[in-house]
Design a protein around this motif. Structure first.
Motif, short mmCIF file in Angstrom:
data_model
loop_
_atom_site.label_atom_id
_atom_site.label_comp_id
_atom_site.label_asym_id
_atom_site.label_seq_id
_atom_site.Cartn_x
_atom_site.Cartn_y
_atom_site.Cartn_z
N ILE A 133 2.89 11.78 1.46
CA ILE A 133 2.18 11.21 2.61
C ILE A 133 0.71 10.94 2.30
O ILE A 133 0.14 9.98 2.84
N PHE A 134 0.11 11.72 1.43
CA PHE A 134 -1.30 11.51 1.13
C PHE A 134 -1.51 10.30 0.22
O PHE A 134 -2.49 9.57 0.38
N GLU A 135 -0.59 10.07 -0.70
CA GLU A 135 -0.66 8.85 -1.51
C GLU A 135 -0.47 7.62 -0.62
O GLU A 135 -1.21 6.65 -0.74
N ALA A 136 0.50 7.69 0.26
CA ALA A 136 0.75 6.57 1.17
C ALA A 136 -0.48 6.31 2.04
O ALA A 136 -0.88 5.16 2.23
N ALA A 137 -1.08 7.36 2.56
CA ALA A 137 -2.27 7.21 3.41
C ALA A 137 -3.43 6.62 2.63
O ALA A 137 -4.13 5.73 3.14
N ALA A 138 -3.66 7.09 1.42
CA ALA A 138 -4.77 6.59 0.61
C ALA A 138 -4.60 5.09 0.32
O ALA A 138 -5.54 4.31 0.46
N VAL A 139 -3.39 4.70 -0.06
CA VAL A 139 -3.14 3.29 -0.36
C VAL A 139 -3.24 2.46 0.91
O VAL A 139 -3.84 1.38 0.92
N TYR A 140 -2.69 2.96 1.99
CA TYR A 140 -2.70 2.22 3.26
C TYR A 140 -4.13 1.99 3.76
O TYR A 140 -4.50 0.88 4.12
N VAL A 141 -4.94 3.04 3.75
CA VAL A 141 -6.32 2.92 4.25
C VAL A 141 -7.14 2.01 3.33
O VAL A 141 -7.90 1.17 3.81
N ALA A 142 -7.00 2.16 2.02
CA ALA A 142 -7.72 1.29 1.10
C ALA A 142 -7.30 -0.17 1.29
O ALA A 142 -8.14 -1.07 1.28
N ALA A 143 -6.01 -0.39 1.51
CA ALA A 143 -5.52 -1.75 1.74
C ALA A 143 -6.06 -2.31 3.06
O ALA A 143 -6.41 -3.49 3.14
N CYS A 144 -6.15 -1.47 4.07
CA CYS A 144 -6.76 -1.90 5.35
C CYS A 144 -8.20 -2.32 5.13
O CYS A 144 -8.64 -3.34 5.66
N ALA A 145 -8.94 -1.53 4.37
CA ALA A 145 -10.35 -1.83 4.11
C ALA A 145 -10.50 -3.14 3.35
O ALA A 145 -11.49 -3.85 3.53
N GLU A 146 -9.52 -3.48 2.52
CA GLU A 146 -9.57 -4.71 1.74
C GLU A 146 -8.80 -5.85 2.39
O GLU A 146 -8.70 -6.93 1.82
N ASP A 147 -8.25 -5.61 3.57
CA ASP A 147 -7.46 -6.60 4.30
C ASP A 147 -6.32 -7.14 3.43
O ASP A 147 -6.06 -8.33 3.37
#
Length: 101
Positions: A34-48
């Protein structure tokens, strides 16, 4: 801070073979947590980056992703508060563009 997290994640992520069929991807890799998924998801959100957001959201259940994103947000606010020598409440309000309490 999020840029550093993204760079760290990308440098430690195994390269994907684009010629490998999608159904075969991941058979040789360990499952995502879940932490890998969250890190990738949030970084992707920041980069649109919608494609990366969609991929990360498929790694874990929506509830687990929500928990991971919440945990990441808490840790990020705490880290920024320590850097700025401010309270976590003030940092969180500042990040959201809210006036100081």
């Amino acid at each position: 801070m999020f840029d550093g997290l993204r760079k760290f994640w990308q440098s430690n992520r195994p390269a994907r073979d684009e010629n490998e069929p999608a159904r075969d991807r991941g058979k040789h890799q360990r499952p995502h947590n879940i932490f890998e998924a969250a890190a990738v998801y949030v970084a992707a959100c920041a980069e649109d980056d919608q494609a990366e957001m969609d991929e990360a959201s498929g790694w874990v259940s929506p509830e687990a992703l929500s928990f991971g994103v919440n945990e990441l947000a808490c840790r990020a606010v705490i880290a920024l508060a320590r850097e700025r020598d401010e309270s976590p409440r003030d940092v969180a309000r500042s990040l959201l563009g809210l006036p100081a309490a």
